[in-house]
Design a protein around this motif. Structure first.
Motif, PDB file in Angstrom:
ATOM      1  N   THR A  97       0.054  -1.158   5.636  1.00 26.30           N
ATOM      2  CA  THR A  97      -0.234   0.022   6.449  1.00 26.30           C
ATOM      3  C   THR A  97      -0.604  -0.350   7.887  1.00 26.30           C
ATOM      4  O   THR A  97      -0.855   0.545   8.697  1.00 26.30           O
ATOM      5  CB  THR A  97      -1.386   0.840   5.827  1.00 26.30           C
ATOM      6  N   TRP A 155       3.446   9.361   3.184  1.00 32.99           N
ATOM      7  CA  TRP A 155       2.896   8.036   2.886  1.00 32.99           C
ATOM      8  C   TRP A 155       4.047   7.034   2.782  1.00 32.99           C
ATOM      9  O   TRP A 155       4.785   7.009   1.808  1.00 32.99           O
ATOM     10  CB  TRP A 155       2.098   8.082   1.591  1.00 32.99           C
ATOM     11  N   ILE A 178       4.422  -2.273  10.113  1.00 36.86           N
ATOM     12  CA  ILE A 178       5.282  -1.088  10.178  1.00 36.86           C
ATOM     13  C   ILE A 178       6.320  -1.217  11.284  1.00 36.86           C
ATOM     14  O   ILE A 178       7.513  -0.958  11.087  1.00 36.86           O
ATOM     15  CB  ILE A 178       4.424   0.178  10.384  1.00 36.86           C
ATOM     16  N   GLU A 209       0.774  -1.239   0.000  1.00 38.89           N
ATOM     17  CA  GLU A 209       0.000   0.000   0.000  1.00 38.89           C
ATOM     18  C   GLU A 209       0.805   1.289   0.000  1.00 38.89           C
ATOM     19  O   GLU A 209       0.235   2.372  -0.124  1.00 38.89           O
ATOM     20  CB  GLU A 209      -0.971  -0.013   1.188  1.00 38.89           C
ATOM     21  N   HIS A 210       2.139   1.222   0.138  1.00 39.39           N
ATOM     22  CA  HIS A 210       2.899   2.451   0.331  1.00 39.39           C
ATOM     23  C   HIS A 210       3.513   3.034  -0.944  1.00 39.39           C
ATOM     24  O   HIS A 210       4.401   3.884  -0.860  1.00 39.39           O
ATOM     25  CB  HIS A 210       4.001   2.217   1.372  1.00 39.39           C
ATOM     26  N   GLN A 249      -5.281   7.163   2.411  1.00 36.18           N
ATOM     27  CA  GLN A 249      -5.698   6.060   3.279  1.00 36.18           C
ATOM     28  C   GLN A 249      -7.061   5.518   2.854  1.00 36.18           C
ATOM     29  O   GLN A 249      -7.276   4.298   2.845  1.00 36.18           O
ATOM     30  CB  GLN A 249      -5.744   6.516   4.731  1.00 36.18           C
TER      31      GLN A 249
END
Length: 532
Positions: A96, A214, A101, A51-52, A68
Protein backbone atom coordinates in the motif's frame (compact mmCIF):
# COMPACT_ATOMS: atom_id res chain seq x y z
CA UNK A 1 33.91 -3.89 -4.18
CA UNK A 2 32.41 -7.00 -2.60
CA UNK A 3 29.96 -9.24 -4.43
CA UNK A 4 26.28 -8.83 -3.61
CA UNK A 5 23.53 -11.11 -2.30
CA UNK A 6 19.79 -10.40 -2.44
CA UNK A 7 17.36 -12.68 -0.58
CA UNK A 8 13.58 -12.30 -0.26
CA UNK A 9 10.71 -13.88 1.59
CA UNK A 10 7.21 -13.88 0.13
CA UNK A 11 5.24 -10.92 1.33
CA UNK A 12 2.60 -11.95 3.83
CA UNK A 13 -1.15 -11.38 3.75
CA UNK A 14 -2.39 -8.93 6.37
CA UNK A 15 -5.52 -10.98 7.11
CA UNK A 16 -4.29 -11.69 10.63
CA UNK A 17 -1.26 -11.91 12.88
CA UNK A 18 1.95 -13.78 11.99
CA UNK A 19 2.17 -17.53 12.60
CA UNK A 20 4.78 -20.27 12.36
CA UNK A 21 4.83 -20.30 8.54
CA UNK A 22 5.70 -16.61 8.33
CA UNK A 23 8.33 -16.81 11.05
CA UNK A 24 9.88 -19.92 9.50
CA UNK A 25 10.46 -18.51 6.02
CA UNK A 26 11.76 -15.25 7.45
CA UNK A 27 14.14 -17.11 9.77
CA UNK A 28 15.59 -19.05 6.82
CA UNK A 29 16.13 -15.78 4.96
CA UNK A 30 17.75 -14.27 8.05
CA UNK A 31 20.23 -17.16 8.36
CA UNK A 32 21.14 -16.81 4.68
CA UNK A 33 21.50 -13.03 4.97
CA UNK A 34 23.74 -13.34 8.03
CA UNK A 35 25.84 -16.00 6.31
CA UNK A 36 26.45 -13.81 3.27
CA UNK A 37 27.26 -10.83 5.49
CA UNK A 38 29.72 -13.11 7.29
CA UNK A 39 31.34 -13.74 3.91
CA UNK A 40 31.69 -10.00 3.46
CA UNK A 41 29.12 -9.69 0.68
CA UNK A 42 26.95 -6.62 0.14
CA UNK A 43 23.68 -8.18 1.31
CA UNK A 44 20.07 -7.05 0.95
CA UNK A 45 17.28 -8.93 2.75
CA UNK A 46 13.66 -8.05 1.98
CA UNK A 47 10.38 -9.03 3.62
CA UNK A 48 7.02 -7.31 3.94
CA UNK A 49 3.25 -7.52 3.64
CA UNK A 50 0.79 -8.12 0.80
CA UNK A 51 -2.20 -5.89 1.47
CA UNK A 52 -4.50 -5.52 -1.55
CA UNK A 53 -6.42 -8.81 -1.32
CA UNK A 54 -10.21 -8.70 -1.32
CA UNK A 55 -10.04 -10.88 1.79
CA UNK A 56 -8.45 -7.95 3.63
CA UNK A 57 -11.54 -5.87 2.85
CA UNK A 58 -13.77 -8.65 4.17
CA UNK A 59 -11.70 -9.17 7.33
CA UNK A 60 -11.70 -5.45 8.07
CA UNK A 61 -15.49 -5.32 7.75
CA UNK A 62 -15.87 -8.34 10.03
CA UNK A 63 -13.73 -6.57 12.63
CA UNK A 64 -15.55 -3.25 12.31
CA UNK A 65 -12.62 -1.14 11.09
CA UNK A 66 -11.59 0.44 7.81
CA UNK A 67 -9.55 -1.64 5.39
CA UNK A 68 -6.54 0.65 5.76
CA UNK A 69 -6.74 0.48 9.55
CA UNK A 70 -6.90 -3.33 9.43
CA UNK A 71 -3.92 -3.48 7.06
CA UNK A 72 -1.94 -1.03 9.22
CA UNK A 73 -2.68 -3.00 12.38
CA UNK A 74 -1.57 -6.35 10.99
CA UNK A 75 1.38 -5.00 9.03
CA UNK A 76 2.63 -3.51 12.30
CA UNK A 77 2.16 -6.90 13.98
CA UNK A 78 4.47 -8.46 11.39
CA UNK A 79 7.07 -5.74 11.80
CA UNK A 80 6.95 -5.96 15.60
CA UNK A 81 7.21 -9.75 15.52
CA UNK A 82 10.18 -9.82 13.18
CA UNK A 83 11.95 -7.12 15.19
CA UNK A 84 11.27 -9.00 18.44
CA UNK A 85 12.65 -12.22 16.93
CA UNK A 86 15.84 -10.48 15.84
CA UNK A 87 15.35 -10.61 12.07
CA UNK A 88 17.82 -8.41 10.21
CA UNK A 89 15.85 -7.45 7.09
CA UNK A 90 17.09 -4.34 5.32
CA UNK A 91 13.61 -3.22 4.26
CA UNK A 92 9.99 -4.05 4.99
CA UNK A 93 7.83 -3.41 1.93
CA UNK A 94 4.09 -2.75 2.17
CA UNK A 95 2.15 -2.95 -1.08
CA UNK A 96 0.00 0.00 0.00
CA UNK A 97 3.03 2.29 0.01
CA UNK A 98 3.27 4.89 -2.77
CA UNK A 99 6.77 3.76 -3.73
CA UNK A 100 5.35 0.34 -4.64
CA UNK A 101 2.10 1.52 -6.23
CA UNK A 102 3.84 3.98 -8.54
CA UNK A 103 6.31 1.43 -9.81
CA UNK A 104 3.71 -1.31 -10.32
CA UNK A 105 1.70 1.07 -12.48
CA UNK A 106 4.85 1.94 -14.40
CA UNK A 107 5.64 -1.74 -15.09
CA UNK A 108 2.06 -2.51 -16.18
CA UNK A 109 2.01 0.61 -18.38
CA UNK A 110 5.15 -0.61 -20.14
CA UNK A 111 3.55 -4.01 -20.73
CA UNK A 112 0.38 -2.36 -22.04
CA UNK A 113 2.41 -0.26 -24.46
CA UNK A 114 4.35 -3.31 -25.67
CA UNK A 115 1.19 -5.38 -26.18
CA UNK A 116 2.12 -8.01 -23.58
CA UNK A 117 -0.90 -6.83 -21.59
CA UNK A 118 -4.19 -6.36 -23.47
CA UNK A 119 -7.94 -6.01 -22.76
CA UNK A 120 -10.06 -9.12 -23.39
CA UNK A 121 -12.90 -11.26 -22.06
CA UNK A 122 -12.43 -14.30 -19.87
CA UNK A 123 -14.71 -17.11 -18.75
CA UNK A 124 -13.52 -19.70 -16.28
CA UNK A 125 -13.63 -21.27 -12.85
CA UNK A 126 -12.87 -18.69 -10.19
CA UNK A 127 -11.52 -19.44 -6.70
CA UNK A 128 -12.85 -16.54 -4.65
CA UNK A 129 -10.77 -17.37 -1.57
CA UNK A 130 -7.49 -17.36 -3.55
CA UNK A 131 -8.63 -14.61 -5.94
CA UNK A 132 -7.50 -16.57 -8.98
CA UNK A 133 -8.89 -18.52 -11.90
CA UNK A 134 -8.30 -22.27 -11.96
CA UNK A 135 -7.61 -23.99 -15.33
CA UNK A 136 -10.34 -26.33 -16.56
CA UNK A 137 -8.24 -29.49 -16.08
CA UNK A 138 -7.27 -28.50 -12.54
CA UNK A 139 -10.86 -27.57 -11.70
CA UNK A 140 -12.04 -30.96 -12.93
CA UNK A 141 -9.34 -32.78 -10.93
CA UNK A 142 -10.49 -31.06 -7.74
CA UNK A 143 -14.18 -31.77 -8.45
CA UNK A 144 -14.69 -28.03 -9.12
CA UNK A 145 -13.69 -27.12 -5.59
CA UNK A 146 -10.86 -24.95 -4.39
CA UNK A 147 -7.73 -27.06 -3.84
CA UNK A 148 -6.93 -24.75 -0.91
CA UNK A 149 -10.23 -24.09 0.89
CA UNK A 150 -12.37 -26.90 -0.58
CA UNK A 151 -15.08 -24.31 -1.29
CA UNK A 152 -16.98 -24.59 -4.61
CA UNK A 153 -15.43 -22.79 -7.58
CA UNK A 154 -17.60 -20.18 -9.30
CA UNK A 155 -18.14 -20.00 -13.06
CA UNK A 156 -17.39 -16.41 -13.95
CA UNK A 157 -17.23 -14.27 -17.08
CA UNK A 158 -15.69 -10.81 -17.07
CA UNK A 159 -13.62 -8.36 -19.02
CA UNK A 160 -10.04 -8.36 -17.89
CA UNK A 161 -6.65 -7.17 -18.85
CA UNK A 162 -4.60 -10.21 -19.83
CA UNK A 163 -0.90 -10.95 -19.76
CA UNK A 164 0.44 -12.91 -22.75
CA UNK A 165 1.80 -15.78 -20.72
CA UNK A 166 1.39 -18.09 -23.72
CA UNK A 167 4.18 -16.24 -25.53
CA UNK A 168 6.80 -17.28 -22.97
CA UNK A 169 6.31 -21.03 -22.59
CA UNK A 170 9.23 -22.07 -24.82
CA UNK A 171 11.60 -19.58 -23.19
CA UNK A 172 10.64 -20.76 -19.71
CA UNK A 173 11.11 -24.41 -20.66
CA UNK A 174 14.57 -23.66 -22.00
CA UNK A 175 15.62 -21.53 -19.02
CA UNK A 176 14.25 -23.87 -16.38
CA UNK A 177 15.49 -26.94 -18.22
CA UNK A 178 19.08 -25.72 -18.11
CA UNK A 179 18.87 -24.15 -14.65
CA UNK A 180 21.86 -21.97 -15.50
CA UNK A 181 20.17 -18.56 -15.47
CA UNK A 182 17.00 -19.29 -13.51
CA UNK A 183 16.44 -22.36 -11.38
CA UNK A 184 13.72 -23.82 -9.18
CA UNK A 185 14.61 -26.10 -6.28
CA UNK A 186 14.08 -28.69 -4.90
CA UNK A 187 14.26 -30.62 -8.17
CA UNK A 188 10.89 -32.29 -7.59
CA UNK A 189 9.22 -28.87 -7.55
CA UNK A 190 11.00 -27.88 -10.75
CA UNK A 191 9.80 -31.04 -12.45
CA UNK A 192 6.21 -30.23 -11.41
CA UNK A 193 6.50 -26.83 -13.06
CA UNK A 194 8.13 -28.15 -16.22
CA UNK A 195 5.42 -30.78 -16.64
CA UNK A 196 2.68 -28.19 -16.30
CA UNK A 197 4.34 -25.77 -18.75
CA UNK A 198 4.56 -28.58 -21.31
CA UNK A 199 0.77 -28.94 -21.10
CA UNK A 200 0.59 -25.45 -22.62
CA UNK A 201 0.24 -21.96 -21.20
CA UNK A 202 -2.80 -19.73 -21.60
CA UNK A 203 -2.87 -15.97 -21.32
CA UNK A 204 -3.92 -14.99 -17.81
CA UNK A 205 -6.21 -12.24 -16.50
CA UNK A 206 -4.34 -9.74 -14.35
CA UNK A 207 -7.16 -7.36 -13.41
CA UNK A 208 -10.63 -7.36 -11.92
CA UNK A 209 -13.57 -4.99 -11.98
CA UNK A 210 -15.83 -4.05 -9.11
CA UNK A 211 -16.84 -1.31 -6.75
CA UNK A 212 -13.93 -1.65 -4.32
CA UNK A 213 -11.19 0.97 -4.48
CA UNK A 214 -8.87 -1.31 -2.52
CA UNK A 215 -6.02 -2.09 -4.89
CA UNK A 216 -3.82 -0.60 -7.61
CA UNK A 217 -5.65 0.69 -10.65
CA UNK A 218 -4.67 -0.33 -14.17
CA UNK A 219 -2.92 2.69 -15.72
CA UNK A 220 -5.39 4.62 -17.85
CA UNK A 221 -8.44 2.59 -16.78
CA UNK A 222 -9.80 3.26 -13.29
CA UNK A 223 -12.53 0.65 -13.78
CA UNK A 224 -9.95 -2.14 -13.44
CA UNK A 225 -7.85 -3.05 -10.41
CA UNK A 226 -4.68 -5.11 -10.79
CA UNK A 227 -5.06 -8.55 -9.23
CA UNK A 228 -3.36 -8.83 -5.86
CA UNK A 229 -1.06 -11.66 -6.94
CA UNK A 230 0.31 -9.59 -9.84
CA UNK A 231 0.70 -6.52 -7.66
CA UNK A 232 2.47 -8.61 -5.00
CA UNK A 233 4.99 -10.26 -7.32
CA UNK A 234 6.35 -6.89 -8.34
CA UNK A 235 7.43 -6.10 -4.75
CA UNK A 236 10.77 -7.84 -5.25
CA UNK A 237 11.58 -5.45 -8.08
CA UNK A 238 9.85 -2.27 -6.92
CA UNK A 239 11.78 -2.19 -3.64
CA UNK A 240 15.19 -2.12 -5.31
CA UNK A 241 14.22 -0.12 -8.40
CA UNK A 242 16.03 2.98 -7.12
CA UNK A 243 19.34 4.53 -8.06
CA UNK A 244 21.12 3.30 -4.95
CA UNK A 245 19.56 -0.20 -4.83
CA UNK A 246 19.39 -1.28 -8.47
CA UNK A 247 22.78 -2.95 -8.00
CA UNK A 248 21.10 -5.70 -5.95
CA UNK A 249 18.89 -6.95 -8.78
CA UNK A 250 18.40 -9.72 -9.62
CA UNK A 251 17.41 -11.75 -6.59
CA UNK A 252 19.84 -14.50 -5.66
CA UNK A 253 17.24 -16.43 -3.67
CA UNK A 254 13.44 -16.13 -3.58
CA UNK A 255 12.15 -18.17 -0.61
CA UNK A 256 8.51 -19.25 -0.87
CA UNK A 257 6.08 -21.89 0.34
CA UNK A 258 4.92 -24.58 -2.07
CA UNK A 259 1.39 -23.17 -2.34
CA UNK A 260 2.58 -20.17 -4.41
CA UNK A 261 5.00 -22.06 -6.64
CA UNK A 262 3.17 -21.49 -9.94
CA UNK A 263 3.00 -17.71 -9.57
CA UNK A 264 6.71 -17.44 -8.80
CA UNK A 265 8.07 -20.13 -11.12
CA UNK A 266 6.05 -19.26 -14.24
CA UNK A 267 4.08 -16.00 -14.14
CA UNK A 268 6.76 -13.92 -12.40
CA UNK A 269 9.72 -14.86 -14.65
CA UNK A 270 7.50 -14.48 -17.75
CA UNK A 271 6.62 -10.91 -16.74
CA UNK A 272 10.30 -10.18 -16.14
CA UNK A 273 11.15 -11.53 -19.60
CA UNK A 274 8.47 -9.26 -21.05
CA UNK A 275 9.93 -6.22 -19.27
CA UNK A 276 13.53 -7.13 -20.02
CA UNK A 277 13.06 -7.00 -23.80
CA UNK A 278 12.01 -3.33 -23.65
CA UNK A 279 14.60 -0.57 -24.19
CA UNK A 280 16.26 0.54 -20.95
CA UNK A 281 15.20 -2.58 -19.05
CA UNK A 282 18.19 -4.76 -19.83
CA UNK A 283 19.04 -4.79 -16.13
CA UNK A 284 15.73 -6.50 -15.27
CA UNK A 285 17.03 -10.07 -15.37
CA UNK A 286 15.50 -13.26 -13.99
CA UNK A 287 15.96 -14.39 -10.38
CA UNK A 288 18.80 -16.84 -9.92
CA UNK A 289 17.04 -19.31 -7.61
CA UNK A 290 13.48 -19.89 -6.48
CA UNK A 291 13.53 -22.18 -3.45
CA UNK A 292 10.22 -23.73 -2.40
CA UNK A 293 9.85 -25.25 1.05
CA UNK A 294 7.11 -27.48 2.42
CA UNK A 295 4.96 -26.93 5.51
CA UNK A 296 4.94 -27.54 9.24
CA UNK A 297 2.62 -30.03 10.87
CA UNK A 298 2.02 -30.20 14.64
CA UNK A 299 2.49 -33.35 16.71
CA UNK A 300 2.00 -35.48 13.59
CA UNK A 301 -1.17 -33.72 12.42
CA UNK A 302 -1.85 -30.99 9.89
CA UNK A 303 -2.02 -27.62 11.61
CA UNK A 304 -5.53 -26.25 11.94
CA UNK A 305 -7.16 -23.54 14.00
CA UNK A 306 -10.19 -25.83 14.30
CA UNK A 307 -8.04 -28.60 15.83
CA UNK A 308 -6.42 -26.06 18.10
CA UNK A 309 -2.88 -27.20 17.20
CA UNK A 310 -1.86 -24.12 15.24
CA UNK A 311 1.54 -22.69 16.24
CA UNK A 312 0.43 -19.10 16.60
CA UNK A 313 2.22 -15.98 17.78
CA UNK A 314 1.58 -16.72 21.46
CA UNK A 315 3.22 -20.14 21.16
CA UNK A 316 6.14 -18.73 19.19
CA UNK A 317 6.71 -16.18 21.95
CA UNK A 318 6.43 -18.95 24.55
CA UNK A 319 9.22 -20.96 22.94
CA UNK A 320 11.39 -17.86 22.55
CA UNK A 321 10.90 -16.88 26.19
CA UNK A 322 11.40 -20.41 27.55
CA UNK A 323 14.39 -21.49 25.47
CA UNK A 324 15.71 -18.23 24.01
CA UNK A 325 15.53 -16.70 20.54
CA UNK A 326 18.58 -18.63 19.32
CA UNK A 327 17.09 -21.96 20.30
CA UNK A 328 13.87 -21.17 18.43
CA UNK A 329 15.65 -20.08 15.25
CA UNK A 330 18.04 -23.04 15.44
CA UNK A 331 15.19 -25.54 15.67
CA UNK A 332 13.18 -23.89 12.90
CA UNK A 333 16.03 -23.59 10.44
CA UNK A 334 17.69 -26.96 11.04
CA UNK A 335 14.60 -29.13 11.53
CA UNK A 336 12.13 -27.38 9.26
CA UNK A 337 10.52 -28.46 5.96
CA UNK A 338 13.17 -27.07 3.61
CA UNK A 339 12.80 -29.97 1.20
CA UNK A 340 9.70 -31.63 -0.25
CA UNK A 341 8.57 -33.26 3.01
CA UNK A 342 6.54 -31.55 5.74
CA UNK A 343 8.18 -31.28 9.18
CA UNK A 344 6.71 -31.92 12.61
CA UNK A 345 6.76 -29.18 15.22
CA UNK A 346 6.55 -31.27 18.37
CA UNK A 347 7.51 -30.04 21.84
CA UNK A 348 9.37 -33.26 22.65
CA UNK A 349 11.41 -32.94 19.46
CA UNK A 350 12.17 -29.30 20.21
CA UNK A 351 13.47 -30.20 23.67
CA UNK A 352 15.51 -33.10 22.29
CA UNK A 353 17.21 -30.87 19.69
CA UNK A 354 17.79 -28.14 22.28
CA UNK A 355 19.39 -30.46 24.81
CA UNK A 356 21.38 -32.54 22.32
CA UNK A 357 22.83 -29.85 20.05
CA UNK A 358 22.78 -26.67 22.11
CA UNK A 359 23.04 -27.66 25.80
CA UNK A 360 25.03 -30.91 25.67
CA UNK A 361 27.20 -30.19 22.66
CA UNK A 362 27.94 -26.51 21.99
CA UNK A 363 27.14 -25.06 25.41
CA UNK A 364 28.69 -27.85 27.47
CA UNK A 365 31.86 -27.95 25.37
CA UNK A 366 32.45 -24.23 25.81
CA UNK A 367 31.84 -24.55 29.55
CA UNK A 368 34.37 -27.41 29.82
CA UNK A 369 37.07 -25.44 28.00
CA UNK A 370 36.47 -22.16 29.84
CA UNK A 371 36.30 -23.90 33.24
CA UNK A 372 39.57 -25.81 32.70
CA UNK A 373 41.27 -22.64 31.45
CA UNK A 374 40.17 -20.87 34.63
CA UNK A 375 41.29 -23.75 36.82
CA UNK A 376 44.71 -24.40 35.32
CA UNK A 377 45.72 -21.06 33.76
CA UNK A 378 43.88 -18.40 35.78
CA UNK A 379 41.48 -17.77 32.93
CA UNK A 380 44.20 -16.85 30.42
CA UNK A 381 44.47 -18.69 27.11
CA UNK A 382 47.71 -20.70 27.31
CA UNK A 383 50.47 -20.94 24.72
CA UNK A 384 50.27 -23.96 22.39
CA UNK A 385 53.24 -26.28 22.34
CA UNK A 386 53.82 -30.01 22.42
CA UNK A 387 50.80 -32.25 21.96
CA UNK A 388 50.30 -35.16 24.37
CA UNK A 389 50.91 -38.57 22.79
CA UNK A 390 47.27 -39.43 23.33
CA UNK A 391 46.31 -36.80 20.72
CA UNK A 392 47.36 -39.42 18.14
CA UNK A 393 48.79 -36.87 15.73
CA UNK A 394 45.52 -35.09 15.11
CA UNK A 395 45.82 -32.23 12.59
CA UNK A 396 43.37 -29.65 13.82
CA UNK A 397 43.64 -27.40 10.79
CA UNK A 398 42.62 -30.26 8.51
CA UNK A 399 39.58 -31.01 10.67
CA UNK A 400 38.64 -27.34 10.37
CA UNK A 401 39.25 -27.24 6.61
CA UNK A 402 36.93 -30.18 5.96
CA UNK A 403 34.21 -28.77 8.21
CA UNK A 404 34.35 -25.38 6.51
CA UNK A 405 34.19 -27.00 3.06
CA UNK A 406 31.16 -29.08 4.08
CA UNK A 407 29.52 -26.05 5.69
CA UNK A 408 30.06 -23.80 2.67
CA UNK A 409 28.78 -26.43 0.25
CA UNK A 410 25.66 -26.98 2.35
CA UNK A 411 24.95 -23.27 2.69
CA UNK A 412 25.28 -22.80 -1.06
CA UNK A 413 22.64 -25.49 -1.68
CA UNK A 414 20.41 -24.22 1.18
CA UNK A 415 20.87 -27.43 3.18
CA UNK A 416 20.84 -25.59 6.48
CA UNK A 417 20.67 -28.73 8.60
CA UNK A 418 23.85 -30.07 7.00
CA UNK A 419 25.56 -26.71 7.41
CA UNK A 420 24.76 -26.55 11.12
CA UNK A 421 25.85 -30.17 11.52
CA UNK A 422 29.22 -29.40 9.90
CA UNK A 423 29.75 -26.63 12.45
CA UNK A 424 28.62 -28.84 15.32
CA UNK A 425 31.00 -31.49 13.98
CA UNK A 426 33.90 -29.27 15.01
CA UNK A 427 32.45 -29.04 18.52
CA UNK A 428 32.01 -32.80 18.70
CA UNK A 429 35.62 -33.20 17.55
CA UNK A 430 36.69 -30.98 20.46
CA UNK A 431 34.81 -33.21 22.90
CA UNK A 432 36.47 -36.29 21.41
CA UNK A 433 39.88 -34.60 21.63
CA UNK A 434 39.29 -33.82 25.32
CA UNK A 435 38.26 -37.41 26.02
CA UNK A 436 41.35 -38.71 24.20
CA UNK A 437 43.89 -36.38 25.85
CA UNK A 438 42.31 -36.17 29.34
CA UNK A 439 43.73 -32.72 30.22
CA UNK A 440 42.20 -32.94 33.71
CA UNK A 441 44.36 -36.03 34.32
CA UNK A 442 47.46 -34.58 32.65
CA UNK A 443 47.23 -31.59 34.99
CA UNK A 444 47.89 -33.92 37.95
CA UNK A 445 51.19 -35.15 36.45
CA UNK A 446 54.49 -33.37 37.00
CA UNK A 447 55.70 -31.40 34.00
CA UNK A 448 52.59 -31.99 31.93
CA UNK A 449 50.98 -28.56 32.35
CA UNK A 450 52.39 -27.26 29.02
CA UNK A 451 50.65 -30.17 27.27
CA UNK A 452 47.43 -29.25 29.06
CA UNK A 453 47.94 -25.73 27.73
CA UNK A 454 48.33 -27.07 24.19
CA UNK A 455 45.12 -29.06 24.50
CA UNK A 456 43.14 -26.10 25.82
CA UNK A 457 44.53 -23.75 23.18
CA UNK A 458 43.53 -26.17 20.43
CA UNK A 459 40.08 -26.57 21.96
CA UNK A 460 39.57 -22.80 22.21
CA UNK A 461 40.80 -22.25 18.66
CA UNK A 462 38.51 -24.95 17.28
CA UNK A 463 35.55 -23.47 19.15
CA UNK A 464 36.42 -20.04 17.78
CA UNK A 465 36.07 -21.31 14.20
CA UNK A 466 32.96 -23.34 15.04
CA UNK A 467 31.38 -20.22 16.54
CA UNK A 468 31.92 -18.29 13.30
CA UNK A 469 30.05 -20.96 11.36
CA UNK A 470 27.28 -21.10 13.98
CA UNK A 471 26.78 -17.33 14.14
CA UNK A 472 24.09 -17.17 11.40
CA UNK A 473 22.06 -19.72 13.42
CA UNK A 474 22.87 -18.59 16.97
CA UNK A 475 23.81 -14.90 16.77
CA UNK A 476 23.03 -13.87 20.36
CA UNK A 477 24.80 -16.73 22.15
CA UNK A 478 27.76 -16.77 19.77
CA UNK A 479 28.28 -13.06 20.34
CA UNK A 480 28.13 -13.68 24.09
CA UNK A 481 30.82 -16.33 23.63
CA UNK A 482 32.93 -13.90 21.60
CA UNK A 483 32.72 -11.31 24.37
CA UNK A 484 33.88 -13.92 26.89
CA UNK A 485 36.83 -15.09 24.77
CA UNK A 486 38.39 -11.88 23.50
CA UNK A 487 36.74 -12.12 20.07
CA UNK A 488 34.46 -9.12 20.37
CA UNK A 489 35.94 -7.66 17.18
CA UNK A 490 33.83 -10.13 15.19
CA UNK A 491 30.66 -8.77 16.78
CA UNK A 492 31.82 -5.20 16.11
CA UNK A 493 32.44 -5.94 12.43
CA UNK A 494 29.06 -7.64 11.99
CA UNK A 495 27.04 -5.12 14.02
CA UNK A 496 24.22 -3.24 12.31
CA UNK A 497 24.28 -5.55 9.25
CA UNK A 498 28.00 -5.07 8.82
CA UNK A 499 30.27 -7.38 6.88
CA UNK A 500 32.69 -10.09 7.94
CA UNK A 501 35.69 -11.84 6.46
CA UNK A 502 35.08 -15.54 6.98
CA UNK A 503 37.83 -16.65 4.58
CA UNK A 504 40.43 -14.99 6.78
CA UNK A 505 38.76 -15.36 10.17
CA UNK A 506 38.48 -19.14 9.86
CA UNK A 507 42.24 -19.63 9.34
CA UNK A 508 43.86 -21.67 12.11
CA UNK A 509 45.93 -20.05 14.84
CA UNK A 510 44.29 -16.64 15.37
CA UNK A 511 43.41 -17.05 19.05
CA UNK A 512 45.84 -14.97 21.06
CA UNK A 513 47.63 -16.62 24.01
CA UNK A 514 47.09 -14.56 27.12
CA UNK A 515 43.56 -13.57 26.11
CA UNK A 516 41.06 -13.74 28.94
CA UNK A 517 38.63 -16.66 28.80
CA UNK A 518 35.76 -15.81 31.10
CA UNK A 519 33.75 -18.39 32.99
CA UNK A 520 30.06 -17.69 33.21
CA UNK A 521 26.59 -19.11 33.08
CA UNK A 522 26.04 -21.89 30.54
CA UNK A 523 25.23 -20.58 27.09
CA UNK A 524 22.36 -23.09 26.93
CA UNK A 525 21.32 -24.53 30.31
CA UNK A 526 20.01 -28.06 29.97
CA UNK A 527 16.20 -28.10 29.95
CA UNK A 528 14.39 -30.46 32.29
CA UNK A 529 10.69 -30.84 31.46
CA UNK A 530 8.43 -30.53 34.47
CA UNK A 531 7.27 -33.90 35.75
CA UNK A 532 3.55 -34.62 35.57
Amino acid sequence: MSSKFYVTTPIYYVNGEPHIGHVYTTAIADVLARYHRLLGEDTFFLTGTDEHAAKVVDSAAENGVSTQEWADRNAQAFQDTFDRLGMTHDDFIRTTQDRHIERVQSYVKQLLDSGDVYLGEYEGWYDAGQEEYVPENKAKESDYKSPVSDQPLVRKTEKNYFFKLSAYGDALLQLLGSGDVFDVQPTARKNEVLARIREGLNDIPISRTGSSDWGIKVPGDDTHTIYVWIDALFNYLSTVDTDDRRKYWSTDVHLIGKEILWFHAVIWPAMLLALNKLPGNEWIRLPRLLYTHSQWIAEGKKMSKILGNFIDLAQIDHYAETFGLDALRYFLTTNGPLGTTDSDFAESKFIEVYNTDLANTFGNCFSRVSNMTARYFDGKLPEPGEEPESANGIEHDRVIDKAVRDYTKAMKSLELSKAADAAMGIVRAVDSYIEATQPFQLAKQDGKLPQVGTVLYNCAESLRVASLLLWPFLPEKVQEMWQRTGCGHYADALADRGGGDLDNWRQWGQSQPGSEIQKGDPLFPRFQPAKA
